[in-house]
Motif scaffolding. Structure first.
Motif, PDB file in Angstrom:
ATOM      1  N   GLY A  50       0.794  -1.226   0.000  1.00 55.54           N
ATOM      2  CA  GLY A  50       0.000   0.000   0.000  1.00 55.54           C
ATOM      3  C   GLY A  50       0.823   1.270   0.000  1.00 55.54           C
ATOM      4  N   ASP A  51       2.118   1.159   0.259  1.00 53.57           N
ATOM      5  CA  ASP A  51       3.001   2.330   0.211  1.00 53.57           C
ATOM      6  C   ASP A  51       3.672   2.476  -1.150  1.00 53.57           C
ATOM      7  OD1 ASP A  51       2.547   3.372   2.751  1.00 53.57           O
ATOM      8  OD2 ASP A  51       4.035   2.058   3.682  1.00 53.57           O
ATOM      9  N   SER A  52       4.142   1.370  -1.695  1.00 50.83           N
ATOM     10  CA  SER A  52       4.708   1.367  -3.044  1.00 50.83           C
ATOM     11  C   SER A  52       4.557  -0.034  -3.603  1.00 50.83           C
ATOM     12  CB  SER A  52       6.183   1.781  -3.042  1.00 50.83           C
ATOM     13  OG  SER A  52       6.727   1.619  -4.347  1.00 50.83           O
ATOM     14  N   PHE A  53       3.535  -0.231  -4.403  1.00 55.37           N
ATOM     15  CA  PHE A  53       3.323  -1.558  -4.962  1.00 55.37           C
ATOM     16  C   PHE A  53       4.447  -1.917  -5.916  1.00 55.37           C
ATOM     17  CE2 PHE A  53       0.915  -4.604  -7.750  1.00 55.37           C
ATOM     18  CZ  PHE A  53       0.832  -5.607  -6.797  1.00 55.37           C
ATOM     19  N   TYR A  54       4.990  -0.910  -6.606  1.00 52.30           N
ATOM     20  CA  TYR A  54       6.100  -1.143  -7.527  1.00 52.30           C
ATOM     21  C   TYR A  54       7.307  -1.692  -6.770  1.00 52.30           C
ATOM     22  CZ  TYR A  54       9.924  -0.230 -10.775  1.00 52.30           C
ATOM     23  OH  TYR A  54      11.024  -0.368 -11.580  1.00 52.30           O
ATOM     24  N   ASN A  55       7.683  -1.065  -5.667  1.00 54.18           N
ATOM     25  CA  ASN A  55       8.859  -1.519  -4.920  1.00 54.18           C
ATOM     26  C   ASN A  55       8.608  -2.828  -4.185  1.00 54.18           C
ATOM     27  OD1 ASN A  55      10.811   0.470  -5.577  1.00 54.18           O
ATOM     28  ND2 ASN A  55       9.767   1.932  -4.243  1.00 54.18           N
ATOM     29  N   TYR A  56       7.381  -3.040  -3.736  1.00 51.47           N
ATOM     30  CA  TYR A  56       7.048  -4.324  -3.132  1.00 51.47           C
ATOM     31  C   TYR A  56       7.296  -5.448  -4.138  1.00 51.47           C
ATOM     32  CZ  TYR A  56       4.053  -8.159  -1.475  1.00 51.47           C
ATOM     33  OH  TYR A  56       3.559  -9.391  -1.102  1.00 51.47           O
ATOM     34  N   ALA A  57       6.895  -5.226  -5.379  1.00 51.55           N
ATOM     35  CA  ALA A  57       7.040  -6.261  -6.412  1.00 51.55           C
ATOM     36  C   ALA A  57       8.428  -6.295  -7.024  1.00 51.55           C
ATOM     37  CB  ALA A  57       5.997  -6.039  -7.514  1.00 51.55           C
ATOM     38  N   ASN A  58       9.124  -5.156  -7.053  1.00 46.47           N
ATOM     39  CA  ASN A  58      10.365  -5.065  -7.832  1.00 46.47           C
ATOM     40  C   ASN A  58      11.548  -4.434  -7.099  1.00 46.47           C
ATOM     41  OD1 ASN A  58       9.033  -5.942 -10.339  1.00 46.47           O
ATOM     42  ND2 ASN A  58       8.029  -3.949 -10.289  1.00 46.47           N
ATOM     43  N   GLY A  59      11.395  -4.107  -5.831  1.00 43.32           N
ATOM     44  CA  GLY A  59      12.404  -3.328  -5.126  1.00 43.32           C
ATOM     45  C   GLY A  59      13.781  -3.963  -5.065  1.00 43.32           C
ATOM     46  N   THR A  60      13.856  -5.246  -4.777  1.00 45.14           N
ATOM     47  CA  THR A  60      15.152  -5.919  -4.699  1.00 45.14           C
ATOM     48  C   THR A  60      15.783  -6.011  -6.084  1.00 45.14           C
ATOM     49  OG1 THR A  60      14.496  -7.171  -2.744  1.00 45.14           O
ATOM     50  CG2 THR A  60      16.334  -8.044  -4.024  1.00 45.14           C
ATOM     51  N   TRP A  61      14.966  -6.289  -7.085  1.00 49.03           N
ATOM     52  CA  TRP A  61      15.486  -6.284  -8.455  1.00 49.03           C
ATOM     53  C   TRP A  61      16.089  -4.928  -8.785  1.00 49.03           C
ATOM     54  CZ3 TRP A  61      14.261  -2.960 -12.383  1.00 49.03           C
ATOM     55  CH2 TRP A  61      14.829  -3.258 -13.630  1.00 49.03           C
ATOM     56  N   ALA A  62      15.387  -3.842  -8.429  1.00 52.28           N
ATOM     57  CA  ALA A  62      15.864  -2.498  -8.748  1.00 52.28           C
ATOM     58  C   ALA A  62      17.184  -2.196  -8.043  1.00 52.28           C
ATOM     59  CB  ALA A  62      14.811  -1.460  -8.364  1.00 52.28           C
ATOM     60  N   LYS A  63      17.313  -2.645  -6.802  1.00 51.06           N
ATOM     61  CA  LYS A  63      18.547  -2.396  -6.038  1.00 51.06           C
ATOM     62  C   LYS A  63      19.721  -3.179  -6.596  1.00 51.06           C
ATOM     63  CE  LYS A  63      16.014  -1.642  -1.708  1.00 51.06           C
ATOM     64  NZ  LYS A  63      15.659  -2.253  -0.391  1.00 51.06           N
ATOM     65  N   ASN A  64      19.459  -4.370  -7.073  1.00 47.64           N
ATOM     66  CA  ASN A  64      20.546  -5.283  -7.463  1.00 47.64           C
ATOM     67  C   ASN A  64      20.821  -5.342  -8.960  1.00 47.64           C
ATOM     68  OD1 ASN A  64      20.744  -5.957  -4.756  1.00 47.64           O
ATOM     69  ND2 ASN A  64      19.432  -7.764  -4.946  1.00 47.64           N
ATOM     70  N   THR A  65      20.058  -4.609  -9.754  1.00 51.84           N
ATOM     71  CA  THR A  65      20.209  -4.690 -11.213  1.00 51.84           C
ATOM     72  C   THR A  65      20.667  -3.349 -11.763  1.00 51.84           C
ATOM     73  OG1 THR A  65      18.376  -6.283 -11.255  1.00 51.84           O
ATOM     74  CG2 THR A  65      19.087  -5.352 -13.370  1.00 51.84           C
ATOM     75  N   PRO A  66      21.938  -3.206 -12.055  1.00 50.79           N
ATOM     76  CA  PRO A  66      22.421  -1.941 -12.625  1.00 50.79           C
ATOM     77  C   PRO A  66      21.932  -1.774 -14.059  1.00 50.79           C
ATOM     78  CG  PRO A  66      24.181  -3.578 -12.612  1.00 50.79           C
ATOM     79  CD  PRO A  66      23.022  -4.194 -11.874  1.00 50.79           C
ATOM     80  N   ILE A  67      21.801  -0.540 -14.470  1.00 48.39           N
ATOM     81  CA  ILE A  67      21.479  -0.268 -15.870  1.00 48.39           C
ATOM     82  C   ILE A  67      22.738  -0.528 -16.688  1.00 48.39           C
ATOM     83  CG2 ILE A  67      20.739   1.489 -17.526  1.00 48.39           C
ATOM     84  CD1 ILE A  67      19.370   2.948 -15.206  1.00 48.39           C
ATOM     85  N   PRO A  68      22.685  -1.370 -17.715  1.00 44.55           N
ATOM     86  CA  PRO A  68      23.874  -1.606 -18.537  1.00 44.55           C
ATOM     87  C   PRO A  68      24.452  -0.298 -19.073  1.00 44.55           C
ATOM     88  CG  PRO A  68      22.159  -3.194 -19.074  1.00 44.55           C
ATOM     89  CD  PRO A  68      21.532  -2.185 -18.158  1.00 44.55           C
ATOM     90  N   SER A  69      25.755  -0.273 -19.241  1.00 46.00           N
ATOM     91  CA  SER A  69      26.442   0.978 -19.590  1.00 46.00           C
ATOM     92  C   SER A  69      26.045   1.518 -20.959  1.00 46.00           C
ATOM     93  CB  SER A  69      27.952   0.774 -19.538  1.00 46.00           C
ATOM     94  OG  SER A  69      28.355  -0.234 -20.449  1.00 46.00           O
ATOM     95  N   ASP A  70      25.452   0.690 -21.816  1.00 44.59           N
ATOM     96  CA  ASP A  70      25.055   1.176 -23.138  1.00 44.59           C
ATOM     97  C   ASP A  70      23.557   1.461 -23.225  1.00 44.59           C
ATOM     98  OD1 ASP A  70      24.098  -1.416 -23.068  1.00 44.59           O
ATOM     99  OD2 ASP A  70      24.814  -1.960 -25.068  1.00 44.59           O
ATOM    100  N   LYS A  71      22.897   1.589 -22.060  1.00 45.90           N
ATOM    101  CA  LYS A  71      21.461   1.846 -22.060  1.00 45.90           C
ATOM    102  C   LYS A  71      21.126   3.038 -21.176  1.00 45.90           C
ATOM    103  CE  LYS A  71      20.263  -3.029 -22.798  1.00 45.90           C
ATOM    104  NZ  LYS A  71      20.140  -2.895 -24.259  1.00 45.90           N
ATOM    105  N   SER A  72      20.057   3.733 -21.553  1.00 41.01           N
ATOM    106  CA  SER A  72      19.575   4.866 -20.763  1.00 41.01           C
ATOM    107  C   SER A  72      18.548   4.429 -19.733  1.00 41.01           C
ATOM    108  CB  SER A  72      18.956   5.918 -21.682  1.00 41.01           C
ATOM    109  OG  SER A  72      17.823   5.380 -22.359  1.00 41.01           O
ATOM    110  N   ASN A  73      18.011   3.225 -19.899  1.00 41.87           N
ATOM    111  CA  ASN A  73      17.033   2.670 -18.971  1.00 41.87           C
ATOM    112  C   ASN A  73      17.074   1.160 -19.127  1.00 41.87           C
ATOM    113  OD1 ASN A  73      14.389   1.834 -20.751  1.00 41.87           O
ATOM    114  ND2 ASN A  73      15.457   3.596 -21.641  1.00 41.87           N
TER     115      ASN A  73
END
Length: 671
Positions: A50-73
């Motif tokens: 209820g605070d951030s459904f996006y981070n609840y579902a994807n938060g660890t992925w977001a913390k541990n997955t760097p954006i590749p150096s040849d991508k903007s997202n």
């Protein structure tokens, strides 16, 4: 120019059909992600849904997955795009061993940077000389030649359906003339550094081309474009189908925008028409006045720089690097240029897309996947029909027409039913610049050749390799390329709840675009017309205004908000698509209760399937650019559309006081 369409990203059915229990039958094979199709390891369960459904579902992925150096997202879409790119590379590398293969020759020649470097500016010099030797009286013909080569001018022309006569093609004219992503970049102090960087970039490109007084000439170009930006329409106004529809004779256009030779320009692009559509009339009038008053030297320099930028990938490395340094690093924050082979895949696919697509589909899109996707589409269409019947704000007479429009849908799944023939496109070994110019010219000629012909309903606006989808209002169609019909969007081995929350909601999203704030202006034949009652329109607007206000409050960067009006069509489609997919999922359960898997109910898994496909991280300059230019809200905001759905609250026990909580009366309910 591809048909006008709203894409799911970027970037987007018929008749009721029976639901089949097979679509929710559990599979014994292992899904790609986790034990039931969800990447549970990527969740952050320390965050309340209820605070951030996006981070609840994807938060660890977001913390541990760097954006590749040849991508903007980077996110779920990129994951599949990388897979398509790798697969296409294999196809092209094999083709490159065959001297008779057109796609192989195009790919190998693009990769031959040694030859490109050795030739220097020799391949493009005749074109640059043509620009620099043209006086004001020849400017219209010059712009036409530039357009045929894919070099942008102060406006652009292309053929598409006539919105009010959708069985016919018509030439359209649109505003242009800007080298920065949006008109705001020229006036908003937030983009002052980007504007200054753009001027520096122009000066560097002119210097690399051996031109003198580059700094002063660069300033003159930016000054002209700043004036063009001031008379240009906003993206919000430009997405309004009624405002965009302005049919006029060429003579009338010439009278409204005197001083520019439109007949010569139109003849030069192969479209000597008498009538055309002008998307932004006041902008065209203003731009033409600026062009007429501008010194020819400035107009020449603008075309020279635009040509060097457009063809930087087939010019010496210094031009390629400088182009990337500005458009990649400065505007998007991308640290590193993509590997040459990746850009070779992009070029070859763009130049000979159907020749590449045929081979891709043969290898990577099994008939079983298409059959399963076809069934899902039928299920979502049936749910949409049922949802229309339940609407309390739509009149009975409009509901009849809405059902008729839904019955007219043409779903396209996987790949086109026929392919273009590139027999007239000349691809020459060792001529990278020429190949790119001729490919652009072939595409322009093919587009213009639609004039006077019956609708080519088999054509697609995307390749099967694209991880995307779109709705085409004039064709009354929804289109799903093969590459998006893969995990995490669609996995035949995943729990059905995940598939309905993923690709099911995507299908619903594209279907509902035909009933969003713009799509609803097109009837069952694809004609732009008023087919809703005034009361329906008013009731719909009340609801969409509430959605605009909701999205206006999102602030992904300090002081930078989502534009609710710019993103409205996509936000309506997200809400409708997820709503309809939820109904379809429950209908497919056949009255049974979904099993609990790993502690998650069916409803929880459904909404997690939705949130998982929107995982995406952005570099700050890229996110800022998207907030100004992209009709899609950032991914976290898209995942948060669930806050308008009552079953989400029940599934995750969302309570007042939590950040996403909305009181029942504040939840936006459209479909």
């Amino acid at each position: 120019m591809k048909p006008f369409a709203f894409a799911l990203l970027a970037a987007t059915a018929l008749g009721a059909a029976a639901f089949t229990q097979q679509t929710v039958a559990a599979s014994s094979a292992k899904p790609t992600f986790g034990t039931f199709g969800m990447d549970e390891a990527g969740m952050d369960k320390s965050v309340a849904p209820g605070d951030s459904f996006y981070n609840y579902a994807n938060g660890t992925w977001a913390k541990n997955t760097p954006i590749p150096s040849d991508k903007s997202n980077y996110g779920a879409f990129n994951l599949l795009a990388d897979l398509s790119e790798s697969r296409t590379k294999g196809i092209l590398e094999k083709a490159a061993t065959d001297p008779n293969s057109k796609i192989g020759t195009a790919y190998a020649t693009f990769l031959d940077t040694g030859s490109i470097e050795a030739k220097g500016l020799t391949p493009i010099k005749p074109w640059l000389d043509r620009i620099k030797s043209t006086d004001k009286s020849g400017y219209a013909a010059l712009l036409a030649e530039a357009a045929m080569g894919g070099v942008g001018g102060p406006f652009s022309a292309g053929v598409g359906q006539d919105d009010k006569a959708p069985e016919t093609y018509i030439l359209g004219l649109r505003q242009g003339g800007l080298g920065l992503p949006d008109r705001d970049y020229y006036s908003d102090p937030k983009f002052a550094d980007a504007k200054a960087g753009y001027q520096t970039h122009i000066a560097k490109m002119l210097t690399l081309a051996g031109e003198a007084n580059a700094d002063a000439r660069a300033k003159a170009i930016v000054d002209l474009e700043t004036q063009i930006a001031a008379v240009s329409w906003s993206r919000i106004d430009s997405r309004d189908a009624n405002k965009r529809y302005n049919k006029m004779s060429v003579a009338d256009l010439q009278a409204k925008a005197p001083g520019f030779d439109f007949p010569t320009y139109l003849k030069g692009i192969g479209a000597p028409v008498d009538t055309l559509l002008v998307a932004q009339p006041s902008a065209i009038t203003g731009i033409v006045k600026l062009v007429v008053d501008a010194p020819m030297t400035v107009l020449q320099d603008q075309l020279v720089v635009r040509s060097l930028d457009n063809y930087a990938d087939v010019l010496p490395k210094a031009f390629d690097d400088e182009n990337f340094n500005f458009y990649g690093k400065t505007l998007s924050g991308t640290p590193e240029q993509q590997a040459r082979w990746k850009r070779g895949v992009e070029f070859t696919t763009g130049a000979l897309e159907d020749d590449v697509s045929k081979l891709y589909v043969q290898q990577y899109f099994p008939p079983a996947t298409k059959a399963a996707a076809d069934q899902l589409v039928k299920n979502i269409i049936a749910a949409m029909n049922a949802r229309i019947d339940k609407l309390d704000w739509m009149s009975a007479e409009t509901k009849v027409k809405a059902h008729a429009k839904l019955a007219a849908f043409r779903p396209k799944i996987g790949y086109p039913s026929q392919w273009h023939d590139y027999g007239t496109l000349k691809i020459v070994k060792g001529d990278a610049f020429g190949n790119e110019w001729r490919a652009n010219e072939w595409g322009r000629k093919d587009n213009i050749a639609h004039l006077g012909k019956p609708l080519q309903r088999w054509e697609w606006g995307m390749t099967p390799m694209e991880v995307n989808a779109y709705a085409n209002f004039g064709m009354v169609e929804i289109v799903f390329p093969a590459a998006i019909l893969q995990p995490p969007f669609f996995d035949p081995n995943a729990d059905p709840a995940i598939n309905y929350g993923g690709i099911g909601a995507v299908i619903g999203h594209e279907m509902s675009h035909h009933f969003d704030d713009q799509g609803a202006k097109y009837d069952k034949s694809g004609q732009l017309t008023d087919w809703w009652t005034p009361a329906d329109v008013a009731a719909f607007k009340t609801r969409t205004d509430a959605l605009v206000a909701q999205y206006d409050k999102y602030e992904p960067l300090p002081g930078q908000h989502v534009q609710g009006k710019l993103t409205l069509g996509e936000n309506v489609a997200d809400l409708a698509g997820l709503t309809v997919a939820y109904d379809a999922y429950h209908k497919a359960l056949g009255g049974k209760t979904a099993p609990v898997i790993n502690g998650y109910s069916g409803d929880e898994r459904f909404y997690l399937g939705w949130a998982q496909v929107w995982r995406r991280s952005y570099r700050e300059p890229e996110l800022l650019k998207r907030l100004r230019t992209d009709p899609h809200a950032p991914s976290e905001a898209r995942a948060s559309i669930v806050r308008n759905m009552d079953p989400w609250y029940a599934a995750f026990k969302v309570q007042p006081g939590q950040k996403l909580y909305l009181a029942p009366t504040d939840r936006v309910r459209i479909w």
